[in-house]
Design a protein around this motif. Sequence first.
Motif, mmCIF file in Angstrom:
data_model
loop_
_atom_site.group_PDB
_atom_site.id
_atom_site.type_symbol
_atom_site.label_atom_id
_atom_site.label_comp_id
_atom_site.label_asym_id
_atom_site.label_seq_id
_atom_site.Cartn_x
_atom_site.Cartn_y
_atom_site.Cartn_z
ATOM 1 N N UNK A 178 0.754 12.708 9.232
ATOM 2 C CA UNK A 178 0.923 13.376 8.129
ATOM 3 C C UNK A 178 -0.126 13.872 7.520
ATOM 4 N N UNK A 179 -0.070 15.030 6.847
ATOM 5 C CA UNK A 179 -1.294 15.537 5.908
ATOM 6 C C UNK A 179 -1.532 15.182 4.457
ATOM 7 N N UNK A 188 3.663 10.301 2.263
ATOM 8 C CA UNK A 188 4.775 10.468 2.400
ATOM 9 C C UNK A 188 5.654 10.763 1.073
ATOM 10 N N UNK A 189 5.295 10.165 -0.020
ATOM 11 C CA UNK A 189 5.871 10.577 -1.383
ATOM 12 C C UNK A 189 5.632 11.945 -1.888
ATOM 13 N N UNK A 190 4.676 12.776 -1.349
ATOM 14 C CA UNK A 190 4.318 13.894 -1.862
ATOM 15 C C UNK A 190 4.928 15.103 -1.130
ATOM 16 N N UNK A 191 5.624 14.791 0.046
ATOM 17 C CA UNK A 191 6.131 15.825 0.843
ATOM 18 C C UNK A 191 7.637 15.842 0.563
ATOM 19 N N UNK A 192 8.127 17.041 -0.070
ATOM 20 C CA UNK A 192 9.647 16.928 -0.480
ATOM 21 C C UNK A 192 10.225 17.579 0.558
ATOM 22 N N UNK A 193 11.667 17.290 0.703
ATOM 23 C CA UNK A 193 12.547 18.047 1.650
ATOM 24 C C UNK A 193 12.511 19.543 1.304
ATOM 25 N N UNK A 194 12.201 19.996 0.015
ATOM 26 C CA UNK A 194 12.362 21.480 -0.244
ATOM 27 C C UNK A 194 11.277 21.979 0.576
ATOM 28 N N UNK A 252 11.292 13.342 13.269
ATOM 29 C CA UNK A 252 10.015 13.338 13.725
ATOM 30 C C UNK A 252 9.073 12.696 12.676
ATOM 31 N N UNK A 253 9.389 13.500 11.410
ATOM 32 C CA UNK A 253 8.588 13.276 10.195
ATOM 33 C C UNK A 253 9.013 11.895 9.874
ATOM 34 N N UNK A 254 10.213 11.418 9.824
ATOM 35 C CA UNK A 254 10.418 10.058 9.452
ATOM 36 C C UNK A 254 9.539 8.862 10.323
ATOM 37 N N UNK A 255 9.599 9.280 11.609
ATOM 38 C CA UNK A 255 8.774 8.329 12.465
ATOM 39 C C UNK A 255 7.424 8.359 12.238
ATOM 40 N N UNK A 256 6.747 9.715 11.764
ATOM 41 C CA UNK A 256 5.350 9.817 11.402
ATOM 42 C C UNK A 256 5.002 8.901 10.120
ATOM 43 N N UNK A 257 6.076 9.099 9.233
ATOM 44 C CA UNK A 257 5.926 8.442 7.696
ATOM 45 C C UNK A 257 6.131 6.830 7.843
ATOM 46 N N UNK A 258 6.621 6.483 9.136
ATOM 47 C CA UNK A 258 6.824 4.963 9.369
ATOM 48 C C UNK A 258 5.374 4.449 10.173
ATOM 49 N N UNK A 259 4.630 5.388 10.447
ATOM 50 C CA UNK A 259 3.667 4.879 11.298
ATOM 51 C C UNK A 259 2.392 4.566 10.621
ATOM 52 N N UNK A 260 1.741 3.503 10.995
ATOM 53 C CA UNK A 260 0.404 3.327 10.003
ATOM 54 C C UNK A 260 -0.705 4.349 9.921
ATOM 55 N N UNK A 261 -0.903 4.509 8.764
ATOM 56 C CA UNK A 261 -2.002 5.755 8.637
ATOM 57 C C UNK A 261 -3.023 5.868 9.311
ATOM 58 N N UNK A 262 -3.375 6.928 9.836
ATOM 59 C CA UNK A 262 -4.575 7.188 10.666
ATOM 60 C C UNK A 262 -4.495 7.099 11.955
ATOM 61 N N UNK A 263 -3.052 6.632 12.478
ATOM 62 C CA UNK A 263 -2.724 6.473 13.649
ATOM 63 C C UNK A 263 -2.098 7.520 14.204
ATOM 64 N N UNK A 264 -2.638 8.694 15.160
ATOM 65 C CA UNK A 264 -2.123 9.856 15.578
ATOM 66 C C UNK A 264 -0.850 9.401 16.584
ATOM 67 N N UNK A 265 0.327 10.186 16.665
ATOM 68 C CA UNK A 265 1.408 9.892 17.323
ATOM 69 C C UNK A 265 1.529 11.008 18.393
ATOM 70 N N UNK A 285 9.239 9.669 1.747
ATOM 71 C CA UNK A 285 9.132 8.216 1.433
ATOM 72 C C UNK A 285 10.396 7.782 1.147
ATOM 73 N N UNK A 286 11.448 8.855 0.397
ATOM 74 C CA UNK A 286 12.766 8.259 0.247
ATOM 75 C C UNK A 286 13.441 8.193 1.475
ATOM 76 N N UNK A 287 13.187 9.082 2.122
ATOM 77 C CA UNK A 287 13.930 8.992 3.766
ATOM 78 C C UNK A 287 13.836 7.619 4.368
ATOM 79 N N UNK A 288 12.414 7.160 4.304
ATOM 80 C CA UNK A 288 11.934 6.042 5.102
ATOM 81 C C UNK A 288 12.452 4.982 4.360
#
Lengths: 153, 153
Positions: B66-67, B70-76, B12-25, B132-135
Amino acid sequence: MISRKTKYALQALGRLADNPAGEPVLIADLAERDGIPRKFLEAILVALRKGGVLQSRVGRGGGYLLAAPAGEITLARIVGILDGEFAPLPCLSGTHPTRCDECSDLDACGARLVMAEVKQAVSHTLENITLADLVERSRAERNRRRNLVDFSI
Amino acid sequence: MISRKTKYALQALGRLADNPAGEPVLIADLAERDGIPRKFLEAILVALRKGGVLQSRVGRGGGYLLAAPAGEITLARIVGILDGEFAPLPCLSGTHPTRCDECSDLDACGARLVMAEVKQAVSHTLENITLADLVERSRAERNRRRNLVDFSI
DNA sequence: TTAAAGTCTACAGATATTGTAGACATAAAG
DNA sequence: CTTTATGTCTACAATATCTGTAGACTTTAA
């Protein structure tokens, strides 16, 4: 991450690796020394024997021994026998790869790509640590402290 | 190693990270696209929101975003929120360290010493991979194949 | 022949994970 | 201000997995 089963196994194997070669150790002793339920440990040791890590002798004077030098038994092998192959995602299993139901493009799955890297890191680490390391590090820590005490006298 | 919960989260996060910023899914869209049980995903997204990874908007035109970049959200961070802190042994937990019952010498426990190394390796890997790496890796794989096809025409 | 070991099968209990239901709260559109 | 689309919350149901237990059996040495 590792089951209690594997934790118990590491404790017991540590004892066995510390023991003079050729001297079998009783399940009951291993269980008591580390507070492991005896019957549970029994099952663990049988699995390790079937996995080729341990040897057993039945009957009077019997017990368990390592089936190979401690330096040749890796954590990867132990964990693999007890918890099964380490696969962060089912589709990354080497032995039973299972595709997700809705996965239309396995090789381009982002989750899979990043988790493959995690799997690689874990496997590499587990392959490079042996029972001999486990015993050695424990000894080193005890020695370190003994020296501290000596100096403080 | 990672729960189905975390797997769903990554998808799900992959989809959200792919989405244009500001557009809720919509939850419903995310659920359907990856074949995730909707109510289950709901709970996952709420946890991620409480963990500061997602933002939500309620009501018409609402959904999830995303809050943070994407580059600031780690898998950890993601794994930590959903599966809890990664601790190969209970005594290695940073937040709720729990000593084994029969453990008389924590610092010299061989199992603990070697597992600490595994924990270190896993943590390091999870800290260094972001959404961001994932995407990006998923895109790279798709491009790679597109090029192969182009050449083959 | 006996006692000391490990072996095997089956099951019981506990815990965690996954999934479902439905009532509720909030915000936008008209 | 009513309707509709959305996320939120609480409680529970269904599995699945892990842990632990019981007891009869086999093998070996003394």
